[in-house]
Write an enzyme that holds these catalytic residues in place. Sequence first.
Site, PDB file in Angstrom:
ATOM      1  N   GLY A  69     -17.458   5.616  16.437  1.00 59.40           N
ATOM      2  CA  GLY A  69     -16.779   5.768  15.151  1.00 59.40           C
ATOM      3  C   GLY A  69     -17.451   6.699  14.150  1.00 59.40           C
ATOM      4  O   GLY A  69     -17.012   6.783  12.997  1.00 59.40           O
ATOM      5  N   GLN A  70     -18.504   7.394  14.577  1.00 60.37           N
ATOM      6  CA  GLN A  70     -19.174   8.276  13.617  1.00 60.37           C
ATOM      7  C   GLN A  70     -18.237   9.390  13.174  1.00 60.37           C
ATOM      8  O   GLN A  70     -17.405   9.852  13.944  1.00 60.37           O
ATOM      9  CB  GLN A  70     -20.442   8.849  14.257  1.00 60.37           C
ATOM     10  N   GLN A  71     -18.431   9.784  11.923  1.00 66.18           N
ATOM     11  CA  GLN A  71     -17.479  10.711  11.322  1.00 66.18           C
ATOM     12  C   GLN A  71     -17.256  11.973  12.169  1.00 66.18           C
ATOM     13  O   GLN A  71     -16.132  12.440  12.315  1.00 66.18           O
ATOM     14  CB  GLN A  71     -17.954  11.105   9.928  1.00 66.18           C
ATOM     15  N   THR A  72     -18.361  12.487  12.731  1.00 67.71           N
ATOM     16  CA  THR A  72     -18.265  13.743  13.480  1.00 67.71           C
ATOM     17  C   THR A  72     -17.423  13.618  14.745  1.00 67.71           C
ATOM     18  O   THR A  72     -16.974  14.621  15.287  1.00 67.71           O
ATOM     19  CB  THR A  72     -19.666  14.220  13.896  1.00 67.71           C
ATOM     20  N   ILE A  73     -17.255  12.402  15.227  1.00 65.80           N
ATOM     21  CA  ILE A  73     -16.501  12.291  16.480  1.00 65.80           C
ATOM     22  C   ILE A  73     -15.136  11.623  16.289  1.00 65.80           C
ATOM     23  O   ILE A  73     -14.416  11.419  17.258  1.00 65.80           O
ATOM     24  CB  ILE A  73     -17.308  11.554  17.587  1.00 65.80           C
TER      25      ILE A  73
END
Lengths: 186, 201
Positions: A69-73
């Site tokens: 769920g990290q923003q970059t992905i």
Amino acid sequence: MGLLSIIRKVKAKEKECRLLILGLDNAGKTTILKKFNGEDINTISPTLGFNIKTLSHRGYLLNCWDVGGQQTIRSYWRNYFEATDGLIWVVDSADRVRIEDCKRELDNLMSQEKLAGASLMIFANKQDLAGAMSTDEIGEALGLNGEKFKTRHWSIVACSAVEGGGLLEGMDWMTDDISSRIFMLS
Amino acid sequence: MDKVDFGCLEDSGEEILIDGGDSNVSEEDQYFDEIVGALENILMLEEFNDLQNDFCEQHCEVFEDTEESKLVYTDLFSQYTELIEGYIIGRLTLEIDDFSMDKFGALLADRQDEITGDVFDMLMSFTDFEEFKSLMLSHKNQGEGFSGGIDGCLGIVSKENFAVGGTGAGIEASPMKMAAAGRKDVLSPASREAKDAGLSP
């Protein structure tokens, strides 16, 4: 539809469904999945890719896709929408700071055509933490009573992935809802 | 009518009994069986095996034997299924005069209980991400086993695995024996059997 997807669809085992587990980073998606599956949850590190598990629950086979769920992905989430029967949206109930981000990302998913028919189960996770928001507070913050959710089958359940409470209730709702939509039609 | 008969043999005995009442082979059945026969042949083609192997060898390095999967695997998986599907449809269009995916798709949907057997198991396996991941990992491991690089061996090893059923059966066979079985000419059916015999534990 192409040859392979037709064959998959026709040959798919009865009572098999695909669940997509999404939410902001650190919401507890992988922990929920592992806890529900009876696995050790002490060594979980942030998911940078995705995990797949096939769980057997009340006579159904649940193919669960848990994507980081990290923003970059988050932009990769869309690669996992296809054929999703149920979306499990995991919220860190103690993270008041990012509840707006959480709403924005969920809104975005709700407007995705490929997820239009998916049942939505919201886990208000981390209820074991002091200061955790209640399901009412989270429902309010996410705007669950708004227009966007009028035609959606959704439910919100308080849970603690660490302690295990609420997980069964949520998964039961999800399987019931999907089965009443899909398997009773035929 | 070989192909039609073969299709029936693939099905279980009870299937024949159920259908015994109306034994007329309809035009639809013929069309369906013709395509299934063609599929059977296509999946055994060396060209098809080469296509898969080339893809695996080209991309297997990025795969790692960990529970968590990398996002890039999903991209590669779509490329893989597109490649395979594209090839199969291309061949079917060449081999069946009036091939139509729509028509075949409808026939498939009507035959839920009939689409059993190796052909459909194999096609089904192409749609399974986890099988794809283990296929790639086994390619990678074989590659590492042959780090010296004996020309032609890698491809043959994996071709066998696919031909046997697409589930990676026999993947653990020792590299030394595979090296001994070696070259392209091993692929004739007779020597393939000999090789299988040699490989069995």
